[in-house]
Scaffold this active site. Sequence first.
Site, PDB file in Angstrom:
ATOM      1  N   PHE A   9       3.867 -54.922  50.800  1.00  0.00           N
ATOM      2  CA  PHE A   9       5.321 -55.149  50.735  1.00  0.00           C
ATOM      3  C   PHE A   9       5.702 -56.273  49.785  1.00  0.00           C
ATOM      4  CE2 PHE A   9       3.970 -54.103  55.131  1.00  0.00           C
ATOM      5  CZ  PHE A   9       4.329 -52.777  55.120  1.00  0.00           C
ATOM      6  N   LEU A  12      10.163 -36.911  44.721  1.00  0.00           N
ATOM      7  CA  LEU A  12       8.895 -36.244  44.414  1.00  0.00           C
ATOM      8  C   LEU A  12       8.290 -35.584  45.632  1.00  0.00           C
ATOM      9  CD1 LEU A  12       7.082 -38.832  42.131  1.00  0.00           C
ATOM     10  CD2 LEU A  12       7.448 -36.424  41.605  1.00  0.00           C
ATOM     11  N   ASN A  13       8.399 -36.279  46.758  1.00  0.00           N
ATOM     12  CA  ASN A  13       7.763 -35.779  47.977  1.00  0.00           C
ATOM     13  C   ASN A  13       8.699 -36.103  49.130  1.00  0.00           C
ATOM     14  OD1 ASN A  13       6.228 -35.555  50.379  1.00  0.00           O
ATOM     15  ND2 ASN A  13       4.331 -35.836  49.229  1.00  0.00           N
ATOM     16  N   GLY A  62      10.801 -47.268  46.885  1.00  0.00           N
ATOM     17  CA  GLY A  62      10.147 -48.333  47.649  1.00  0.00           C
ATOM     18  C   GLY A  62      11.097 -49.320  48.293  1.00  0.00           C
ATOM     19  N   GLU A  63      12.128 -49.720  47.598  1.00  0.00           N
ATOM     20  CA  GLU A  63      12.979 -50.791  48.124  1.00  0.00           C
ATOM     21  C   GLU A  63      14.269 -50.290  48.768  1.00  0.00           C
ATOM     22  OE1 GLU A  63      11.135 -53.613  46.863  1.00  0.00           O
ATOM     23  OE2 GLU A  63      10.088 -52.155  45.609  1.00  0.00           O
ATOM     24  N   ILE A 105      -0.264 -48.711  47.854  1.00  0.00           N
ATOM     25  CA  ILE A 105      -0.155 -49.709  48.928  1.00  0.00           C
ATOM     26  C   ILE A 105       0.327 -49.059  50.220  1.00  0.00           C
ATOM     27  CG2 ILE A 105       0.093 -51.649  47.359  1.00  0.00           C
ATOM     28  CD1 ILE A 105       3.112 -51.568  47.835  1.00  0.00           C
ATOM     29  N   GLY A 106       0.031 -47.778  50.342  1.00  0.00           N
ATOM     30  CA  GLY A 106       0.440 -47.050  51.542  1.00  0.00           C
ATOM     31  C   GLY A 106       1.682 -46.220  51.303  1.00  0.00           C
ATOM     32  N   THR A 107       2.191 -46.304  50.077  1.00  0.00           N
ATOM     33  CA  THR A 107       3.444 -45.640  49.752  1.00  0.00           C
ATOM     34  C   THR A 107       3.266 -44.157  49.432  1.00  0.00           C
ATOM     35  OG1 THR A 107       3.044 -46.473  47.546  1.00  0.00           O
ATOM     36  CG2 THR A 107       4.579 -47.704  48.887  1.00  0.00           C
ATOM     37  N   GLY A 164      12.391 -43.684  42.156  1.00  0.00           N
ATOM     38  CA  GLY A 164      11.600 -44.575  43.022  1.00  0.00           C
ATOM     39  C   GLY A 164      12.333 -44.937  44.301  1.00  0.00           C
TER      40      GLY A 164
END
Lengths: 338, 734
Positions: free
Chosen positions: B237, B625-626, B699-700, B462-464, B697
Amino acid sequence: MNNFQYSRASDVADAIRLLAADPGAKLIAGGTNLIDLMKENVERPSRLIDISRLPLRDVEETADGGLRIGALVPNSDLAYHPLIEQRYPLLASAILAGASAQLRNMASVGGNLMQRTRCPYFYDTTTPCNKRSPGTGCSALDGLNRNHAILGTSNSCIATNPSDMSVALAALGALVHIARPSGQRTIALTDFHRLPEDKPHLDTNLGSGEIIIAIELPPHGFARNYSYLKIRDRLSYAFALVSVAAAVDLEGNAISEARLALGGVAHKPWRSLEAEAALRGQAATPDHFGRAADLLLQGATARSHNGFKIDLARRAVVRALMQAASATPQSQAHKKIA
Amino acid sequence: MNAYVGTPTSRVDGRAKVTGAAKYAGEFAADGLLHGFVVEASIARGRVARLDTSEALKVKGVVDVLTHEHRPPLADKDEAWKDEVAPEKGSPFRPLYDERVKFNGQPIALVVAEDWEIAKFAATRVRVEYEQEAFSTDLESERGKAEKVDQPHKPRGDAAAALTRAAVRHEADYVIPTEHHNPMELFATTAVWNGSGGLTVYDKTQGVQNVQKFLCSVFGKEPDDIRVISPYVGGAFGSGLRPQHQVVLATLAALALKRSVRVVLTRQQMYGLGYRPMTIERVALGAKPDGTLDAITHEAIAVTSRYEDFSRNDTGWAEQLYKSPNSNFSHKLVDLDVSTPSDMRAPGAATGVCALECAMDELAVALKLDPVELRLRCYSDRDQSQSLPYTSKQLRECYARGAEAFGWSRRNPAPRSMRDGKELVGWGMATGVWEALQMPVAVRIVLTANGHAEVSCAASDIGTGTYTIVAQVAADALGLPIENISVRLADSTLPQAPVEGGSWMAASSAHAVLGAAEEIRWELARLAKAMPGSPLADLDAADVTLTDGMIASSDGRGAAVSIADVMRHSKLERIEKEKLNQFAEDKSHARNTHSAVFAEVKIDEELGIIRVTRIVNAVAAGRILNTKTGRSQIMGGVVWGIGMALHEETVMDHRFGRIMNANIAEYHIPVNADVHDIDVIFVDEPDERINRLGIKGLGEIGIVGVPAAIANAVYHATGKRIRRFPITLDKLLE
C-alpha cells in the site's frame, strides 16, 4: 523474550511445589496473554510451569445445584457448554464478546482471570509504569488515558482489567477455589481482583504458591433476563470502552432481584450491591435503571481523555438493563448493538 | 482479441497463494542462514553516547552485533541513499550510519545469531546510553512553524477577495491523524550470500530494481553483484515503495559476515517505517446564491521528518472537480522528530479530498442544496490548473449511477430526520478523484513452438493482480489460452519497470505486453509470409492477427497459418522479443479517474455506535481490465475508507515521542463485523486518447471520497459535524 526453564506439573500439588521453589516462576495454561507479555519483555519469568495437562477440565454440577468449572476449561468450551448456555447464558455471552475464536479456543478459565491490563504504558518497557516497574510512576495519569479507569483508581495506577468473562462472573456471584500449600481456600470473584491503591503491580489477591483450581457458580443463573453489552471502538475484536453484565428477576414488571457489573472501567469488575438493592422492588423502567447506574457510578472520576466513559457507562447500563428486562439480550454474533 | 481483457478472470496466482506454494521474502531458505534482530532507539532525538554489546555477544548462538561503530562501509553521500522515490529535498535516513538518533524506533543495532529467538533475546542484552536532546513530535503544537513547499497548483484570480464578498461562505479545519499501512506481511529480507561476494536478496518491496540500484549505490557494488527478487508481496500500500530498513540491515550483515542473513521486522518495528502523515486541512469555500463557486482555498499542514521533506498533493484536487474563477492552494510542512512519512494508498487525495468533500457537504447545507446537485452545479469539464480537457471524465455518470443504485432520491435532507428503531440513519456522499498515470515499462515475451509463452517483467505484484492482467493481455494479444501463458515478475534481472504504485502499473504493464506481443506478431508474420505458398504472402504484418494459435488475416477472409507450423518450418524453437513501451507525451489533456461514493450509516442515538451499513462506489476509470480483481480492489479501498472514517489513528505520546498503539490489537482497522454491503459500479468510460486499451488504473481511487461520504452521512444522521478523524463514539457523545 528471556530464557526460561520449563517444567510440566504432574498434579496440582506438584505445581504448588514448583511455584514455591522458584519465586520467578509463572504458571502457563493457554498462554494467550503470558506469551504476548513475554515477547514484549514485560513478563520475564525464570520458569514456566505448564499446568495445561492437569485434570482441571470438568464442568460438574454441585450439590446445591450450582456448577463447578475446572480452571483449565477452555473459554470456548465453556461458552458453548450446554449447561452454561441453558443456565448461565450471561456468562456464555460475555465470553463470546471477548477476543477471537482462536484465542478463546486456547485461553483457559483460570488464565482469563489472570489476564493483565492492556494499558499501553504497561506494555511499553521504555515508559514509566508502576504496575510493571513499581515506583517508576504512572504514565497514563497525565498521558493517553482515553480508555483508562474511572472507578477505584489511585494516584499510582488507572489501568483497567480487560476481561469480559470476569464481569459476568462478578454479576453472577461466582466463587474462586484456590489450592495452596496448606490446603484450599475459596473467595468471592469480586474479592479476587484488587484495586490498584499503592500496589498496582498486584492485580489479584492470589497469594504466592496459590493456584486457581475452579470457579463455582451459584445455582441461580438469571437465564431468563440478562444481557452482556460491550461497547467498543469497533464491533468486534477490541477491548471494552465499557461493558455491562446485567441480570434481573422479574415479577410482572417489578424487579425482585438484580445484578449489575461493569467492565472496562476499573482495575476489577465493578459491582455495587447498593445499586442492585436500589432496583429491588422497583418497576423495570429507564428511570429506575438510570438511578441504579448513578449509584453504580458513584465516585467515578475522569482524567484528561476518559471523561466520556462516565456518561457512556450510564447509558450502557440503562440499555443493558432494558435488554435484560425485555428478555432480548445483546447478541454477540449480530453485526449490531440492539 | 478480447477473450480475457475486460472479463472477471480469476487470479492466475490464486492457487499458489491459498495453498502456500507462493513464497514471500521471509520464506526463502539458504544454507547456514543467520537471523538478524533489530535494536531500536527509545528516544526521539539525540545521540547514542554508548552502545555496549558485550553481554549480547556472550549469548550462545550470537554471531555478531552490528552497530554504527562496527559495520562494513556504507556510502557517505546523500545521493547514494536516494532511491527512485525518495523526496527531492533532504538527506535520506541511513540505518546504523552514525550515532545520531532522529526518531523513536530508529534501528541502532542488529544482533545476528544462528536463530531468530536467540537474536531477539540477545537484543535485550544490548546496553544503550543516550544523550537526549529537546524534541517535538506534535504537529498541532508546532503548527506555527509550518513552512510552505512548492506545489504545482498556482493561484488563480483573487481567492481572498472573492471569499470576502461571497454570499455563502464555509471555512473549517479538518484534522486527519497519522495512519500506518499495516500490510499483513511483515517487512522481511533474506539476503543469500552466493560465495563470491554477490548476493541474491529476497525482499518485500514494491520495486525490485529500485532496491537493487539502491543497494548497489549504498554498498558500492556493481550491478551484477546484487540481484533482488520479490515474487509475492503480502500487501504494501505504499510502505514498500522505498527500500526499507530491513533490506539495508540484512545486506549489511550478509556482507559483513559473508553468510546468508534474514531480517524480519516485528509488527511494532514496522511503525518506525513510513506512514500517512497527520494533516490539518483548512478549506474555505465561497459560493454565489445559485450554488456555483466563486472561491476555493485549501491549505494543508502536514508532518514531515527533520531530515526529508515529504509532501503530496493534498490541496489541488478542487482544480479537477469544481469550477471556480478564484482559487488558492498551499501545502505546508512541519519538521518533527519522527521518521519520514511515505505514500499510503491515494497519498494526498485520501486526506485532501476528504477535507474538500466534507467542506462541500457543509456548503451544501449552508446553501440548502442537495449535495449531489451542488457538485453538478460546480462540475468542471476542464482541469482548471492548466485549463485542459480530460481524456475522458464520466463523473456525471458516476453521480447518476451511484445515486440511482443507492436510492439517493429518497433522502430527506434534514439531519436527524431518518430513523430505524434506536438508530439514526444518515445518508452522505462524496466525490473521489485520482490521477491516471503511466510509466515506461519493458516486457519480454518468449514464445515457444508448443504454443506457450513466458511473459516477464521486473514489475511487482503487490497483491493487486498484476500477474493476472499481464496474463490476460498477453493471452489476447498472442491469441493463446491463458493457461498457456506463464508470467514472471519482480526479479531485478528482468526487463525494466518502475516501482508499483500510484495506480500506474496496470496501464503501463499492459501496454508493454502489447508492444512485445506486437513484435512477436511481426516476426511471425514475416516468417509466415516467407513460407512457400503462404496464404499470407501478400499481407503486411499490420494486416494479421494472432488468434487461436493461428496467424490469420485481419480482414476475415480466413487466410491463416498455424504458429506451430510457421515455427517448425522456420526451424525455430522459440521467438524472444523484448520491448520498452514509452507513452507519447501528451500535455493537451488531463488524465484522471473519478468516483462518486454514497454511504449509509446507522448510529445508535444513545450509545453513539456507528455502523456503515451500505456503500455504493461508482467508479469511472476507463476500461476495467479485470472486473473481478478490479471489484476486489475497489472493495478493499472502501473498507480502508471505513477505517479512515471511523477507526484508524496512530496514537503518539508526545512526552516520549513514542507511538503507543504500535500493534494491530490497538491500532484499529475495520473487522468483518464493521463491514456490511459494498456495491461497486464500474461506469462505462471509453477513452481512446489516454492509451490504446483505454486503461486508467484502480489502485487508489477506491478509497478516495469514502471517509468524507461516511463523515457526511454521520452529520446527516446526527446533526453533528465531526471534523477530527477518526469519528469515534466519544466525539458523538460530547
